[in-house]
Write an enzyme that holds these catalytic residues in place. Structure first.
Site, PDB file in Angstrom:
ATOM      1  N   GLU A   1      -7.412 -23.364 -12.683  1.00  8.30           N
ATOM      2  CA  GLU A   1      -6.635 -22.800 -11.587  1.00  8.30           C
ATOM      3  C   GLU A   1      -5.234 -23.348 -11.736  1.00  8.30           C
ATOM      4  O   GLU A   1      -5.043 -24.560 -11.813  1.00  8.30           O
ATOM      5  CB  GLU A   1      -7.242 -23.178 -10.232  1.00  8.30           C
ATOM      6  CG  GLU A   1      -6.656 -22.387  -9.069  1.00  8.30           C
ATOM      7  CD  GLU A   1      -5.568 -23.136  -8.329  1.00  8.30           C
ATOM      8  OE1 GLU A   1      -4.394 -22.685  -8.401  1.00  8.30           O
ATOM      9  OE2 GLU A   1      -5.873 -24.156  -7.719  1.00  8.30           O
TER      10      GLU A   1
ATOM     11  N   GLY B   1      -3.714 -27.350 -12.332  1.00  7.37           N
ATOM     12  CA  GLY B   1      -2.375 -27.851 -12.637  1.00  7.37           C
ATOM     13  C   GLY B   1      -1.445 -26.699 -12.972  1.00  7.37           C
ATOM     14  O   GLY B   1      -1.663 -25.561 -12.551  1.00  7.37           O
ATOM     15  N   SER B   2      -0.448 -26.985 -13.768  1.00  3.29           N
ATOM     16  CA  SER B   2       0.580 -25.985 -14.054  1.00  3.29           C
ATOM     17  C   SER B   2       0.096 -24.968 -15.083  1.00  3.29           C
ATOM     18  O   SER B   2      -0.754 -25.256 -15.932  1.00  3.29           O
ATOM     19  CB  SER B   2       1.852 -26.662 -14.565  1.00  3.29           C
ATOM     20  OG  SER B   2       1.681 -27.114 -15.894  1.00  3.29           O
TER      21      SER B   2
ATOM     22  N   VAL C   1       0.828 -26.170 -18.778  1.00  5.24           N
ATOM     23  CA  VAL C   1      -0.143 -27.114 -19.328  1.00  5.24           C
ATOM     24  C   VAL C   1      -1.447 -26.401 -19.667  1.00  5.24           C
ATOM     25  O   VAL C   1      -2.057 -26.639 -20.709  1.00  5.24           O
ATOM     26  CB  VAL C   1      -0.390 -28.278 -18.342  1.00  5.24           C
ATOM     27  CG1 VAL C   1      -1.536 -29.163 -18.836  1.00  5.24           C
ATOM     28  CG2 VAL C   1       0.877 -29.109 -18.182  1.00  5.24           C
TER      29      VAL C   1
ATOM     30  N   CYS D   1      -0.778 -24.683  -4.118  1.00  5.76           N
ATOM     31  CA  CYS D   1      -0.713 -23.526  -5.016  1.00  5.76           C
ATOM     32  C   CYS D   1      -0.850 -22.231  -4.232  1.00  5.76           C
ATOM     33  O   CYS D   1      -0.477 -21.164  -4.713  1.00  5.76           O
ATOM     34  CB  CYS D   1      -1.779 -23.635  -6.098  1.00  5.76           C
ATOM     35  SG  CYS D   1      -3.406 -24.059  -5.475  1.00  5.76           S
TER      36      CYS D   1
ATOM     37  N   GLU E   1       7.651 -19.974  -9.470  1.00  5.83           N
ATOM     38  CA  GLU E   1       6.980 -20.951  -8.613  1.00  5.83           C
ATOM     39  C   GLU E   1       7.888 -22.161  -8.406  1.00  5.83           C
ATOM     40  O   GLU E   1       8.443 -22.703  -9.361  1.00  5.83           O
ATOM     41  CB  GLU E   1       5.662 -21.399  -9.239  1.00  5.83           C
ATOM     42  CG  GLU E   1       4.877 -22.354  -8.349  1.00  5.83           C
ATOM     43  CD  GLU E   1       3.559 -22.794  -8.962  1.00  5.83           C
ATOM     44  OE1 GLU E   1       2.579 -22.918  -8.213  1.00  5.83           O
ATOM     45  OE2 GLU E   1       3.520 -23.008 -10.184  1.00  5.83           O
TER      46      GLU E   1
END
Length: 540
Positions: free
Chosen positions: A291, A263-264, A267, A325, A423
């Protein structure tokens, strides 16, 4: 009894050509699933749990069309999921490895046959992927995970001490972690949603799984495949819900043994800090595998094949609307190649169609939701108003029916312009044209511009230049490509992951990742234990 796990091969990617049986079956399944609205429960300890606190998944390309409603887990259900995982833990850990592996190998067979059109259709409808993007993700990559992981796990279990002196036997046991693993999965890859809970489970761990709120639909079908394959109750507990409620509740449990996350970066940083603050409450140090994001690059040397460069840029940046990603997000091109590269990019952009993935003629579909649409739009608007950047191709958007962002190319005059660093997670590629004579200086610029380190590519027909790029960008990408786009890692070929703020680089689809879900125990057995306390030097 000892059994060898079959040596895996990559699942063939079906082409879905006009008139092919797989295309006809997928189109039939798409129509059937599109016409149904299903209700999805949480699944805790093998039971369907209906909380009444509802969420929904819609088609991103037609946001008024509801695919499913789902029951969100609250604190009570989260506690039940943890209890179910802990209850199943001993049974599952003590089940022989080859019996555990058989479940996932069977799941791979189910997914490659009966469930292939279902999981592809669910991913196309719920995450707005084209037939090809769904096939390589939700079918082939997940099948590969479920076949290669048992093979790699067997290799781990076979790693034993090389020396056992006469009269002794030394061995290593690879135990499951003591507690449960929390799997947090993203919307953009159905294969990741299937791998994050199952790779720890394969190694004997039990799991609480929170799917992304925008991908509960496809996640539910993964759970159905696993249950049909014979996964015992409580081994994986499927609990859709609000991340802010669920995450902290799960991470407060003293039995938390590990977190498997995609995820981000924001987070993940919260998770890391929260667990660090909770260390005194845990029974053991949790394993944290994550990741996160990327600001993935393509770097072209003046010797690059400009057509190959343009195709890689186009595919790498715009497939699945840039919501990978690993997607190409920034590109460094020598001034001598920029004009021809842009001309070819514009020609390809003019040739494609955008729309509903049920129309197989559409190359680009919709981004996942309103929040993502608004975020990507803000970068486009920023570039339109900027003095040091401009839109040179694309730049349109429309959310009246679906969340459609036109593939867009921004030209940055400032190499540290906003969209060269941050991003975006959308179909936006920012290009910086550098002086041909400043190749090495621009390599260092590429290396230092972004805090991420996930994927990158270099295009060059000059081997010395390729070597310089590989060395200069050694830590800028955990997956590095030479004369290829920076996306499309294949299980068994390119284990995936990055460092810096892109994650812990534990390489999904490899033994490195599976090792994180084990806790080794060294065992020494003495067949002839000594019966006299005196060592020889004490003898008179």
């Amino acid at each position: 009894m000892f059994f060898n796990v079959p040596t895996p091969t990559n699942e063939p990617v079906l082409p879905y050509s006009p008139g092919s049986p797989e295309r006809e079956l997928l189109q039939k399944t798409l129509k059937e699933m599109h016409a149904q609205k299903i209700e999805i429960p949480a699944i805790i300890g093998g039971r369907e749990v209906f909380t009444g606190n509802m969420g929904s998944n819609v088609c991103p390309h037609d946001h008024q069309h509801v695919l499913c409603t789902f029951h969100k887990a609250g604190k009570a259900e989260i506690g039940q999921a943890i209890d179910a995982a802990l209850k199943a833990r001993r049974m599952w850990e003590e089940m022989p490895f080859y019996d555990r592996a058989a479940i996932f190998l069977k799941a791979a067979e189910l997914l490659s046959t009966k469930y292939r059109p279902v999981i592809n259709a669910a991913t196309m409808l719920g995450q707005s992927k084209s037939a090809h993007q769904a096939e390589i993700d939700s079918a082939c990559e997940l099948i590969d995970f479920w076949r290669f992981n048992p093979y790699y796990a067997q290799q781990i279990y076979q790693q034993q001490p090389p020396v056992s002196p006469k009269g002794e036997w030394n061995s290593s046991e690879y135990r499951a972690l003591e507690g449960f693993v929390f799997a947090i999965t993203p919307f953009n890859f159905t294969s990741i949603a299937g791998n994050l809970p199952t790779s720890p489970a394969l190694m004997g761990n039990t799991v609480v799984w929170k799917p992304a709120g925008t991908a509960v639909y496809s996640g539910y079908f993964i759970m159905k495949v696993l249950m049909e394959a014979g996964l015992p109750d409580g081994v994986i507990n499927f609990i859709p819900g609000q991340g802010s409620v669920m995450g902290d509740t799960v991470m407060d449990s003293p039995d938390l043994a590990g977190i498997h996350f995609t995820g981000s970066t924001g987070v993940f940083n919260h998770i890391w800090k929260y667990t660090a603050q909770n260390l005194e409450n845990y029974k053991a140090y949790p394993r944290i595998v994550g990741e996160t994001g990327g600001k993935d690059f393509i770097f072209a040397h003046p010797s690059a094949d400009v057509t190959a460069l343009a195709v890689a840029s186009f595919r790498g940046a715009f497939e699945f609307q840039g919501q990978k990603c690993s997607a190409a997000s920034r590109i460094y091109i020598p001034e001598s190649l920029y004009g021809e590269w842009l001309q070819q990019m514009k020609a390809m952009m003019a040739d494609i169609k955008q729309g509903d993935p049920m129309d197989f003629g559409n190359y680009v579909n919709a981004v996942i939701d309103k929040h993502s649409f608004d975020n990507i739009k803000s970068y486009i608007e920023h570039a339109k108003a900027a003095s040091d950047a401009s839109i040179v191709a694309g730049g349109g958007y429309d959310d009246s029916k679906g969340f459609f962002i036109e593939p867009t190319v921004i030209k940055a005059e400032n190499p540290r312009y906003k969209s060269m660093q941050e991003e975006i997670f959308g179909p936006v590629l920012t290009v910086y044209a550098y002086k041909d004579s400043e190749f090495e200086e621009t390599l260092e610029l590429c290396n230092s511009t972004s805090p991420y380190g996930l994927t990158g590519a270099v295009f060059s027909r000059d081997r010395q230049a390729t070597v310089k790029a590989c060395n200069a960008l050694r830590h800028a990408a955990g997956n590095f490509y030479i004369n290829d786009k920076p996306t499309g890692a294949v299980v068994g070929q390119q284990p995936f992951g990055g460092a810096r703020v892109s994650g812990t680089n534990d390489k999904a689809g490899s033994p490195q990742n599976l090792m994180r879900w084990t806790s080794a125990r060294s065992i020494k057995e003495n067949f002839v234990p000594p019966t006299n306390y005196k060592y020889p030097f004490l003898q008179s």
